[in-house]
Design a protein around this motif. Structure first.
Motif, PDB file in Angstrom:
ATOM      1  N   TRP A  36       0.867  -1.174   0.000  1.00 49.00           N
ATOM      2  CA  TRP A  36       0.000   0.000   0.000  1.00 49.00           C
ATOM      3  C   TRP A  36       0.908   1.229   0.000  1.00 49.00           C
ATOM      4  N   ARG A  38       0.931   5.731  -0.569  1.00 49.89           N
ATOM      5  CA  ARG A  38       0.086   6.915  -0.463  1.00 49.89           C
ATOM      6  C   ARG A  38       0.816   8.131  -1.002  1.00 49.89           C
ATOM      7  N   ARG A  45       4.991  10.077  -3.711  1.00 48.96           N
ATOM      8  CA  ARG A  45       4.330   8.842  -3.304  1.00 48.96           C
ATOM      9  C   ARG A  45       5.288   8.021  -2.449  1.00 48.96           C
ATOM     10  N   ASP A  89      -2.194  11.628   7.862  1.00 46.89           N
ATOM     11  CA  ASP A  89      -2.472  10.435   7.055  1.00 46.89           C
ATOM     12  C   ASP A  89      -3.307  10.780   5.822  1.00 46.89           C
ATOM     13  N   ALA A  91      -4.271  11.542   2.335  1.00 44.57           N
ATOM     14  CA  ALA A  91      -3.562  11.249   1.090  1.00 44.57           C
ATOM     15  C   ALA A  91      -4.467  10.409   0.199  1.00 44.57           C
ATOM     16  N   TYR A  93      -4.535   6.854  -1.424  1.00 43.68           N
ATOM     17  CA  TYR A  93      -3.905   5.568  -1.149  1.00 43.68           C
ATOM     18  C   TYR A  93      -4.042   4.640  -2.356  1.00 43.68           C
ATOM     19  N   GLY A 111      -6.709   4.877  -7.152  1.00 45.94           N
ATOM     20  CA  GLY A 111      -6.485   5.208  -5.754  1.00 45.94           C
ATOM     21  C   GLY A 111      -7.791   5.499  -5.031  1.00 45.94           C
ATOM     22  N   GLN A 113      -9.234   8.170  -1.881  1.00 48.40           N
ATOM     23  CA  GLN A 113      -8.898   9.344  -1.081  1.00 48.40           C
ATOM     24  C   GLN A 113      -9.240   9.111   0.390  1.00 48.40           C
TER      25      GLN A 113
END
Length: 118
Positions: A36, A38, A45, A89, A91, A93, A111, A113
């Motif tokens: 994973w 982000r 990233r 946190d 971001a 992902y 992704g 959000q």
């Protein structure tokens, strides 16, 4: 070409939880290490967590103790349980195969959000 579809993001208050899901295509999923990642606004990233084919996990220091990565090879899925969420946190992902050099990944999903805000 393997494709990934991420879901489960949303808006959550600080201290809250979310569970992200990633559905993967491709016949090699069960032997691939998965990660994973982000990307926050204005930042590069980064890898958040990874899980080997056998289930061994590793986490970025910033999420250690709060996030848990898991996988279901039969479902070709990877999950990220996120607890005690913080504003930092926030971001988009993404999931993808695990690589040391992120710049070598040529294809990403859309992704999901994650926004942590009161």
């Amino acid at each position: 070409q393997v494709q990934f579809v991420e879901s489960g993001g949303g808006l959550v208050q600080p201290g809250g939880s979310l569970r992200l899901s990633c559905a993967a295509s491709g016949s090699m999923f069960s032997i691939e290490a998965m990660g994973w990642y982000r990307q926050a606004p204005g930042k590069q990233r980064e890898l958040v967590a990874r899980i080997g084919a056998g289930g061994r996990t590793n986490y970025a220091d910033s999420v250690k103790g709060r996030f848990t990565i898991s996988r279901d090879n039969a479902e070709k899925s990877v999950y990220l349980q996120m607890n005690s969420l913080k504003p930092e946190d926030t971001a988009v992902y993404y999931c993808n195969t695990f690589v040391i050099d992120i710049t070598t990944i040529r294809s990403w999903g859309q992704g999901t959000q994650v926004t942590v805000s009161s």
